[in-house]
Motif scaffolding. Structure first.
Motif, mmCIF file in Angstrom:
data_model
loop_
_atom_site.group_PDB
_atom_site.id
_atom_site.type_symbol
_atom_site.label_atom_id
_atom_site.label_comp_id
_atom_site.label_asym_id
_atom_site.label_seq_id
_atom_site.Cartn_x
_atom_site.Cartn_y
_atom_site.Cartn_z
ATOM 1 N N THR A 1 -13.472 67.300 -5.375
ATOM 2 C CA THR A 1 -13.549 65.741 -6.165
ATOM 3 C C THR A 1 -12.547 65.385 -6.867
ATOM 4 O O THR A 1 -11.748 64.991 -8.375
ATOM 5 N N SER A 2 -13.022 66.369 -8.024
ATOM 6 C CA SER A 2 -12.639 66.576 -9.786
ATOM 7 C C SER A 2 -10.929 66.352 -9.655
ATOM 8 O O SER A 2 -10.900 66.256 -10.150
ATOM 9 N N GLN A 3 -10.853 67.770 -8.811
ATOM 10 C CA GLN A 3 -9.254 68.028 -9.130
ATOM 11 C C GLN A 3 -8.378 66.756 -8.339
ATOM 12 O O GLN A 3 -7.461 67.241 -8.599
ATOM 13 N N CYS A 4 -8.527 66.401 -7.389
ATOM 14 C CA CYS A 4 -8.381 64.434 -7.462
ATOM 15 C C CYS A 4 -8.433 64.181 -8.432
ATOM 16 O O CYS A 4 -7.479 62.949 -8.082
ATOM 17 N N ASP B 1 -8.449 64.669 -11.511
ATOM 18 C CA ASP B 1 -7.647 64.911 -12.612
ATOM 19 C C ASP B 1 -5.983 64.932 -11.785
ATOM 20 O O ASP B 1 -5.071 64.909 -12.968
ATOM 21 N N SER B 2 -5.271 64.896 -11.477
ATOM 22 C CA SER B 2 -4.557 65.487 -10.277
ATOM 23 C C SER B 2 -3.349 64.330 -9.453
ATOM 24 O O SER B 2 -2.655 63.723 -10.034
ATOM 25 N N SER B 3 -4.159 63.275 -9.716
ATOM 26 C CA SER B 3 -3.756 61.808 -8.569
ATOM 27 C C SER B 3 -4.218 60.317 -9.700
ATOM 28 O O SER B 3 -4.690 60.534 -9.723
ATOM 29 N N PHE B 4 -3.122 59.942 -10.149
ATOM 30 C CA PHE B 4 -3.098 58.480 -11.031
ATOM 31 C C PHE B 4 -3.560 57.847 -9.905
ATOM 32 O O PHE B 4 -4.884 56.624 -10.376
ATOM 33 N N ALA B 5 -2.932 57.661 -8.720
ATOM 34 C CA ALA B 5 -3.632 56.581 -7.580
ATOM 35 C C ALA B 5 -5.296 56.988 -7.054
ATOM 36 O O ALA B 5 -6.183 56.045 -6.719
ATOM 37 N N TYR B 6 -6.353 58.466 -7.219
ATOM 38 C CA TYR B 6 -7.450 58.589 -6.308
ATOM 39 C C TYR B 6 -8.377 58.218 -8.080
ATOM 40 O O TYR B 6 -9.000 56.845 -7.909
ATOM 41 N N ARG B 7 -7.864 58.173 -9.305
ATOM 42 C CA ARG B 7 -8.905 57.546 -10.739
ATOM 43 C C ARG B 7 -8.475 56.307 -11.091
ATOM 44 O O ARG B 7 -9.595 55.528 -10.939
ATOM 45 N N PHE B 8 -6.950 55.415 -10.811
ATOM 46 C CA PHE B 8 -6.879 54.471 -10.823
ATOM 47 C C PHE B 8 -7.826 53.231 -10.355
ATOM 48 O O PHE B 8 -8.418 52.654 -9.810
ATOM 49 N N LEU B 9 -7.579 53.996 -8.696
ATOM 50 C CA LEU B 9 -8.111 52.600 -7.368
ATOM 51 C C LEU B 9 -10.091 53.571 -7.511
ATOM 52 O O LEU B 9 -11.059 52.160 -7.422
#
Length: 287
Positions: free
Chosen positions: A124-127, A129-137
């Protein structure tokens, strides 16, 4: 007369049950333990289905709205805006529920230093860190909880290629109305256009969550390979002798009188057995 307890491998249909062979108490306990562990694992996997269902509902609703017409009696732009946001909120809330419950479950079941819990935290940390969509949502769900509806506006347009329905986010309003985006997401937001597409981000987030769920569940199911293989052998034995569903039973009787027998029936978790063993079960006998 005293009540006698015996144990059986059995076949069960809607009309009857058939005893196939007797089990020792030790065998019964072993099989019941395996069945229960796989039933629990199968049930725990259902939580991700909430995300899937909410995503599918949202996708279908967006597709349906593409075909609404201005002159339609059911056309109501205000309702479409609220209904779309309702579906987005359902999706975002189910994500939060899944992630929170999974983290707590893995921590309690295996411990904080376990490979299962550490794998979940790492993936989940990798997702994030690597994805704007993941952290923004992840942050947008908090915004919606405290500040307002997630989608700022909707767009319905038509051209030679057909109708287009778009849920739009408004960058400046998001930045002005919420101060808890965090440094990374705030900088991400500043790089977006003033209006940008929400569904594109939702599609990306869903694919990443599918990845997270597969990584974690595959890891857990591998731990139950031997349980599943033993239960598969029992299923094969039952299927060779009967058309019913396999089960292990505890039967309590008085003497030889089975008419008043008390039964405890443990059915087999087909989905979990198939996944843990790697053997696809294509035909399931009816119960």
């Amino acid at each position: 007369m005293t009540r006698e307890v015996t144990y059986r491998l059995a076949s069960v249909t809607r009309e009857k049950y058939t005893f196939l062979r007797e089990l020792s108490h030790k065998q019964f306990d072993q099989y019941v333990g395996q069945i229960k562990r796989l039933h629990i694992l199968q049930a725990e996997g259902k939580l991700f289905k909430l995300i899937e269902l909410n995503y599918q509902d949202l996708r279908e609703k967006i597709e349906n709205y593409r075909f609404y017409k201005d002159d339609s009696e059911v056309f109501d732009l205000g309702f479409i805006y609220l209904d779309s946001n309702r579906m987005v909120l359902n999706f975002l809330s189910s994500i939060r529920t899944y992630l929170d419950h999974t983290e707590t479950r893995l921590k309690r079941k295996y411990g904080e230093v376990s490979s299962e819990f550490q794998l979940f935290k790492n993936v989940t940390s990798q997702c994030f860190d690597s994805s704007f969509a993941y952290r923004f949502l992840s942050k947008l769900r908090n915004y919606a909880q405290h500040c307002g509806l997630p989608a700022g506006s909707i767009s319905l347009t038509s051209d030679e290629h057909g109708n287009t329905f778009t849920l739009l986010l408004e960058r400046d309003n998001l930045l002005a109305n919420f101060d808890s985006w965090g440094k990374t997401v705030k900088e991400d937001l500043k790089q977006q256009k003033n209006e940008f597409d929400l569904m594109h981000l939702i599609d990306q987030k869903f694919k990443l969550l599918e990845y997270v769920n597969k990584i974690i569940s595959d890891h857990e199911y591998r731990k139950h390979y031997s349980d599943a293989r033993e239960l598969l052998l029992l299923m094969k034995e039952v299927n060779q002798e009967s058309e019913g569903a396999p089960a292990v039973m505890q039967i309590s009787t008085i003497g030889d009188d089975y008419s008043g027998a008390s039964l405890i029936i443990h059915d087999f978790p087909y989905e979990a057995i198939s996944r843990a063993s790697g053997i696809k079960i294509t035909v399931l006998p009816p119960i």
